[in-house]
Design a protein around this motif. Structure first.
Motif, PDB file in Angstrom:
ATOM      1  N   ASP A  30      -2.536   6.893  -7.499  1.00  0.00           N
ATOM      2  CA  ASP A  30      -1.400   7.218  -8.579  1.00  0.00           C
ATOM      3  C   ASP A  30      -0.126   6.881  -8.235  1.00  0.00           C
ATOM      4  O   ASP A  30       0.523   6.156  -9.288  1.00  0.00           O
ATOM      5  CB  ASP A  30      -1.414   8.788  -8.549  1.00  0.00           C
ATOM      6  CG  ASP A  30      -2.662   9.424  -8.773  1.00  0.00           C
ATOM      7  OD1 ASP A  30      -3.413   8.900  -9.613  1.00  0.00           O
ATOM      8  OD2 ASP A  30      -2.821  10.643  -8.410  1.00  0.00           O
ATOM      9  N   ARG A  31       0.254   6.454  -7.013  1.00  0.00           N
ATOM     10  CA  ARG A  31       1.751   6.016  -6.641  1.00  0.00           C
ATOM     11  C   ARG A  31       1.834   4.593  -6.922  1.00  0.00           C
ATOM     12  O   ARG A  31       2.860   3.998  -7.353  1.00  0.00           O
ATOM     13  CB  ARG A  31       2.068   6.416  -5.291  1.00  0.00           C
ATOM     14  CG  ARG A  31       2.216   7.854  -5.195  1.00  0.00           C
ATOM     15  CD  ARG A  31       2.150   8.160  -3.456  1.00  0.00           C
ATOM     16  NE  ARG A  31       2.090   9.596  -3.301  1.00  0.00           N
ATOM     17  CZ  ARG A  31       3.461  10.207  -2.840  1.00  0.00           C
ATOM     18  NH1 ARG A  31       4.708   9.586  -2.859  1.00  0.00           N
ATOM     19  NH2 ARG A  31       3.130  11.431  -2.830  1.00  0.00           N
TER      20      ARG A  31
ATOM     21  N   LYS B 128       1.760  -4.549  -4.877  1.00  0.00           N
ATOM     22  CA  LYS B 128       2.012  -3.105  -5.182  1.00  0.00           C
ATOM     23  C   LYS B 128       1.931  -2.385  -3.894  1.00  0.00           C
ATOM     24  O   LYS B 128       2.630  -1.592  -3.509  1.00  0.00           O
ATOM     25  CB  LYS B 128       0.962  -2.635  -6.201  1.00  0.00           C
ATOM     26  CG  LYS B 128       1.586  -3.292  -7.591  1.00  0.00           C
ATOM     27  CD  LYS B 128       0.419  -2.487  -8.552  1.00  0.00           C
ATOM     28  CE  LYS B 128       0.563  -3.312 -10.027  1.00  0.00           C
ATOM     29  NZ  LYS B 128      -0.130  -2.807 -10.918  1.00  0.00           N
ATOM     30  N   LEU B 129       0.756  -2.755  -3.283  1.00  0.00           N
ATOM     31  CA  LEU B 129       0.602  -1.818  -1.948  1.00  0.00           C
ATOM     32  C   LEU B 129       1.711  -2.004  -0.829  1.00  0.00           C
ATOM     33  O   LEU B 129       1.988  -1.294  -0.032  1.00  0.00           O
ATOM     34  CB  LEU B 129      -0.729  -2.307  -1.447  1.00  0.00           C
ATOM     35  CG  LEU B 129      -2.104  -1.701  -2.305  1.00  0.00           C
ATOM     36  CD1 LEU B 129      -3.115  -2.330  -1.917  1.00  0.00           C
ATOM     37  CD2 LEU B 129      -1.981  -0.195  -2.173  1.00  0.00           C
ATOM     38  N   ALA B 130       1.922  -3.223  -0.681  1.00  0.00           N
ATOM     39  CA  ALA B 130       3.045  -3.737   0.260  1.00  0.00           C
ATOM     40  C   ALA B 130       4.518  -2.938  -0.194  1.00  0.00           C
ATOM     41  O   ALA B 130       5.127  -2.354   0.713  1.00  0.00           O
ATOM     42  CB  ALA B 130       3.165  -5.289   0.332  1.00  0.00           C
ATOM     43  N   ARG B 131       4.600  -2.943  -1.388  1.00  0.00           N
ATOM     44  CA  ARG B 131       6.206  -1.988  -1.645  1.00  0.00           C
ATOM     45  C   ARG B 131       5.592  -0.775  -1.668  1.00  0.00           C
ATOM     46  O   ARG B 131       6.756   0.072  -0.972  1.00  0.00           O
ATOM     47  CB  ARG B 131       6.197  -2.496  -3.257  1.00  0.00           C
ATOM     48  CG  ARG B 131       7.122  -3.601  -3.451  1.00  0.00           C
ATOM     49  CD  ARG B 131       7.646  -3.485  -4.976  1.00  0.00           C
ATOM     50  NE  ARG B 131       6.896  -4.594  -5.530  1.00  0.00           N
ATOM     51  CZ  ARG B 131       6.385  -4.525  -6.567  1.00  0.00           C
ATOM     52  NH1 ARG B 131       6.042  -3.336  -7.280  1.00  0.00           N
ATOM     53  NH2 ARG B 131       5.436  -5.573  -7.006  1.00  0.00           N
ATOM     54  N   LEU B 132       4.659  -0.100  -1.928  1.00  0.00           N
ATOM     55  CA  LEU B 132       4.383   1.343  -1.756  1.00  0.00           C
ATOM     56  C   LEU B 132       4.482   1.850  -0.223  1.00  0.00           C
ATOM     57  O   LEU B 132       5.162   2.653   0.152  1.00  0.00           O
ATOM     58  CB  LEU B 132       3.046   1.704  -2.008  1.00  0.00           C
ATOM     59  CG  LEU B 132       2.624   3.235  -2.129  1.00  0.00           C
ATOM     60  CD1 LEU B 132       3.531   4.050  -2.988  1.00  0.00           C
ATOM     61  CD2 LEU B 132       1.216   3.143  -2.560  1.00  0.00           C
TER      62      LEU B 132
ATOM     63  N   LEU C 217      -0.717  -5.777   5.575  1.00  0.00           N
ATOM     64  CA  LEU C 217      -1.738  -5.007   4.964  1.00  0.00           C
ATOM     65  C   LEU C 217      -3.543  -5.431   5.040  1.00  0.00           C
ATOM     66  O   LEU C 217      -4.327  -4.759   4.834  1.00  0.00           O
ATOM     67  CB  LEU C 217      -2.068  -4.997   3.237  1.00  0.00           C
ATOM     68  CG  LEU C 217      -0.489  -4.524   2.857  1.00  0.00           C
ATOM     69  CD1 LEU C 217      -0.283  -4.745   1.311  1.00  0.00           C
ATOM     70  CD2 LEU C 217      -1.029  -2.850   3.196  1.00  0.00           C
ATOM     71  N   TYR C 218      -3.533  -6.617   5.588  1.00  0.00           N
ATOM     72  CA  TYR C 218      -4.982  -7.131   5.949  1.00  0.00           C
ATOM     73  C   TYR C 218      -5.042  -7.791   7.413  1.00  0.00           C
ATOM     74  O   TYR C 218      -4.161  -7.911   8.279  1.00  0.00           O
ATOM     75  CB  TYR C 218      -5.278  -8.092   4.992  1.00  0.00           C
ATOM     76  CG  TYR C 218      -4.669  -9.454   5.051  1.00  0.00           C
ATOM     77  CD1 TYR C 218      -4.956 -10.506   5.904  1.00  0.00           C
ATOM     78  CD2 TYR C 218      -3.334  -9.662   4.413  1.00  0.00           C
ATOM     79  CE1 TYR C 218      -4.349 -11.482   5.843  1.00  0.00           C
ATOM     80  CE2 TYR C 218      -2.787 -10.866   4.387  1.00  0.00           C
ATOM     81  CZ  TYR C 218      -3.194 -11.777   5.205  1.00  0.00           C
ATOM     82  OH  TYR C 218      -2.462 -12.974   5.540  1.00  0.00           O
ATOM     83  N   GLU C 219      -6.638  -7.956   7.983  1.00  0.00           N
ATOM     84  CA  GLU C 219      -6.867  -8.501   8.870  1.00  0.00           C
ATOM     85  C   GLU C 219      -7.987  -9.290   8.537  1.00  0.00           C
ATOM     86  O   GLU C 219      -8.727  -9.134   7.805  1.00  0.00           O
ATOM     87  CB  GLU C 219      -7.302  -7.349  10.225  1.00  0.00           C
ATOM     88  CG  GLU C 219      -8.465  -6.593   9.693  1.00  0.00           C
ATOM     89  CD  GLU C 219      -8.764  -5.811  11.125  1.00  0.00           C
ATOM     90  OE1 GLU C 219      -8.125  -5.860  11.954  1.00  0.00           O
ATOM     91  OE2 GLU C 219      -9.633  -4.895  10.831  1.00  0.00           O
TER      92      GLU C 219
END
Length: 70
Positions: free
Chosen positions: A24-25, A52-56, A64-66
């Motif tokens: 949702d966010r 989007k996820l990095a900003r959130l 965010l990843y490995e």
């Protein structure tokens, strides 16, 4: 080609958010987010979703990843 694992669950847990709340966010479809979060290794990820996820989560994309397989 390498495989990556997204750390969505870890960052969501730090904020006490469910995957639905992250969806949702962020504006990323819940089904997509669920697939990203539950996969042990992905060959490709949508770059727009990473942004989007990095900003959130207020982190760098690299956080965010490995890499799970090179």
């Amino acid at each position: 080609m390498g495989l990556v694992r997204l750390r969505i669950k870890e960052f969501a847990a730090q904020k006490s958010w469910t995957l639905k709340e992250v969806s949702d966010r962020s504006g990323i479809a819940y089904t997509t987010l669920k697939n990203y979060a539950k996969s042990p290794g992905l060959a490709s990820v949508d770059v727009t979703s990473l942004h989007k996820l990095a900003r959130l989560f207020d982190v760098m994309i690299e956080d965010l990843y490995e890499i799970v397989q090179e």
